[in-house]
Design a protein around this motif. Structure first.
Motif, short mmCIF file in Angstrom:
data_model
loop_
_atom_site.label_atom_id
_atom_site.label_comp_id
_atom_site.label_asym_id
_atom_site.label_seq_id
_atom_site.Cartn_x
_atom_site.Cartn_y
_atom_site.Cartn_z
N ILE A 99 54.35 38.89 38.89
CA ILE A 99 53.80 40.20 39.17
C ILE A 99 52.29 40.10 38.96
CG2 ILE A 99 53.71 42.63 38.46
CD1 ILE A 99 56.55 42.18 37.22
N PRO A 100 51.47 40.37 39.98
CA PRO A 100 50.04 40.43 39.72
C PRO A 100 49.77 41.59 38.74
CG PRO A 100 50.47 40.29 42.07
CD PRO A 100 51.79 40.56 41.39
N GLN A 101 48.95 41.33 37.75
CA GLN A 101 48.68 42.35 36.74
C GLN A 101 48.16 43.62 37.39
OE1 GLN A 101 46.19 41.22 33.39
NE2 GLN A 101 45.47 43.31 33.21
N ALA A 113 54.45 48.49 40.34
CA ALA A 113 53.96 47.11 40.50
C ALA A 113 54.89 46.39 41.47
CB ALA A 113 53.94 46.39 39.15
N GLY A 114 54.34 45.37 42.12
CA GLY A 114 55.13 44.55 43.04
C GLY A 114 55.45 43.21 42.43
N GLY A 115 56.68 42.73 42.63
CA GLY A 115 57.12 41.44 42.12
C GLY A 115 57.41 40.49 43.28
N TYR A 116 57.06 39.23 43.09
CA TYR A 116 57.15 38.24 44.16
C TYR A 116 57.81 36.96 43.67
CZ TYR A 116 53.59 41.56 45.57
OH TYR A 116 52.93 42.73 45.86
N MET A 117 58.36 36.18 44.60
CA MET A 117 59.00 34.90 44.28
C MET A 117 59.49 34.29 45.58
SD MET A 117 62.63 36.45 42.92
CE MET A 117 61.95 38.07 42.57
N ALA A 118 60.00 33.08 45.51
CA ALA A 118 60.73 32.48 46.62
C ALA A 118 62.15 32.23 46.13
CB ALA A 118 60.09 31.17 47.06
N ILE A 119 63.12 32.46 47.00
CA ILE A 119 64.53 32.22 46.67
C ILE A 119 65.04 31.18 47.66
CG2 ILE A 119 66.83 33.20 46.39
CD1 ILE A 119 65.44 35.95 46.00
N VAL A 120 65.48 30.04 47.13
CA VAL A 120 66.00 28.95 47.94
C VAL A 120 67.51 28.92 47.77
CG1 VAL A 120 65.97 26.44 48.33
CG2 VAL A 120 63.89 27.62 47.53
N ASN A 121 68.23 28.86 48.88
CA ASN A 121 69.69 28.77 48.85
C ASN A 121 70.07 27.36 49.31
OD1 ASN A 121 72.44 28.89 49.17
ND2 ASN A 121 72.45 30.78 50.36
N ASN A 122 70.44 26.51 48.37
CA ASN A 122 70.84 25.15 48.68
C ASN A 122 72.32 25.04 49.02
OD1 ASN A 122 68.26 23.82 48.22
ND2 ASN A 122 68.56 24.38 46.07
N GLY A 123 73.01 26.16 49.09
CA GLY A 123 74.45 26.17 49.35
C GLY A 123 74.78 26.15 50.84
N ASP A 171 50.79 37.52 36.41
CA ASP A 171 49.71 36.69 36.92
C ASP A 171 48.40 37.47 36.90
OD1 ASP A 171 51.31 34.48 37.32
OD2 ASP A 171 51.34 34.63 39.49
N PRO A 172 47.28 36.80 37.17
CA PRO A 172 46.00 37.52 37.24
C PRO A 172 46.07 38.65 38.26
CG PRO A 172 45.65 35.15 37.31
CD PRO A 172 47.13 35.37 37.42
N PRO A 173 45.22 39.67 38.09
CA PRO A 173 45.20 40.77 39.07
C PRO A 173 44.91 40.24 40.47
CG PRO A 173 43.83 41.28 37.16
CD PRO A 173 44.24 39.84 37.04
N MET A 174 45.30 41.04 41.47
CA MET A 174 45.07 40.66 42.86
C MET A 174 43.58 40.65 43.18
SD MET A 174 48.00 42.70 44.92
CE MET A 174 47.62 44.24 44.13
N ALA A 175 43.22 39.86 44.18
CA ALA A 175 41.84 39.82 44.67
C ALA A 175 41.55 41.11 45.44
CB ALA A 175 41.64 38.61 45.58
N ALA A 176 40.30 41.45 45.54
CA ALA A 176 39.89 42.65 46.28
C ALA A 176 40.42 42.60 47.71
CB ALA A 176 38.37 42.76 46.29
N GLY A 177 40.91 43.73 48.19
CA GLY A 177 41.39 43.82 49.56
C GLY A 177 42.87 43.57 49.73
N GLU A 178 43.55 43.05 48.70
CA GLU A 178 44.99 42.83 48.81
C GLU A 178 45.73 44.12 48.49
OE1 GLU A 178 45.98 38.31 47.91
OE2 GLU A 178 45.24 39.36 46.15
N MET A 179 46.95 44.27 49.02
CA MET A 179 47.73 45.49 48.81
C MET A 179 48.06 45.65 47.32
SD MET A 179 51.40 46.62 50.38
CE MET A 179 50.79 46.80 52.02
N ASP A 180 47.64 46.74 46.75
CA ASP A 180 47.86 47.02 45.33
C ASP A 180 48.95 48.08 45.21
OD1 ASP A 180 47.79 47.59 42.65
OD2 ASP A 180 45.67 48.13 42.59
N MET A 240 60.00 46.10 44.01
CA MET A 240 59.16 47.24 43.68
C MET A 240 59.61 47.78 42.33
SD MET A 240 56.68 48.76 45.28
CE MET A 240 55.77 48.96 43.77
N PHE A 241 58.71 47.74 41.36
CA PHE A 241 58.97 48.30 40.03
C PHE A 241 58.33 49.67 40.00
CE2 PHE A 241 58.88 43.68 39.38
CZ PHE A 241 60.11 43.49 38.77
#
Length: 163
Positions: A34-36, A44-54, A143-152, A110-111
């Motif tokens: 989650i960017p601070q 706040a928005g949470g992000y990740m990648a989900i890999v399905n090896n099945g 994680d560190p806060p988002m850079a300027a211009g990114e969706m907050d 979405m939190f």
């Protein structure tokens, strides 16, 4: 080409010095973060990648966390006129042998109704709920806060529209 994309995504997400992953059965959760948000943020928005090896697809059907009153999977889209929308997604398919990236401008957690401030470097527990794999305990890194211009997401109103 698909394998190259998966590898590139995994390497990109694993690049931060403190990146982490969780493996549970056929699923691999790469760097849930989650960017601070601002200290006064309610969302706040949470992000990740989900890999399905099945060999079978699975579906992410829920998220639980004590950091917010409500946690949901959402999808952001921008239409042909440049109008952005965000909507709750009941289930997110993770294809067999595939990777789904939850990232800014697309699918994300979405939190809503944050229970307190989130500070860079902290780890916060959450549970991803899958149709087949069941409940998988993870930790979101702040994680560190988002850079300027990114969706907050901390500046958006996600309250009444999703109750």
């Amino acid at each position: 080409m698909k394998r190259l994309f998966v590898l590139a995504t995994a390497l990109f997400l694993a690049a931060p010095a403190l990146a982490h992953e969780i493996v549970a059965g056929d699923l691999q959760i790469i760097h849930p973060h989650i960017p601070q948000p601002a200290a006064s943020a309610q969302t706040a928005g949470g992000y990740m990648a989900i890999v399905n090896n099945g060999a079978e697809a699975d579906r992410l059907i829920g998220v639980e966390s004590a950091i917010a009153a409500k946690s949901e999977v959402h999808e952001s889209k921008v239409d042909a006129d440049g109008v952005g929308t965000m909507a709750h997604v009941e289930a997110l398919e993770i294809p067999a042998g595939g990777t789904v990236s939850l990232e800014r401008g697309g699918y994300h957690v979405m939190f809503m109704g944050l229970t307190g401030p989130l500070t860079e470097g902290e780890m916060h527990k959450a549970t991803l709920i899958f149709e087949k794999a069941g409940r998988i305990e993870i930790e979101f890194m702040i994680d560190p806060p988002m850079a300027a211009g990114e969706m907050d997401h901390s500046t958006m109103d996600h309250g009444a529209a999703h109750d």
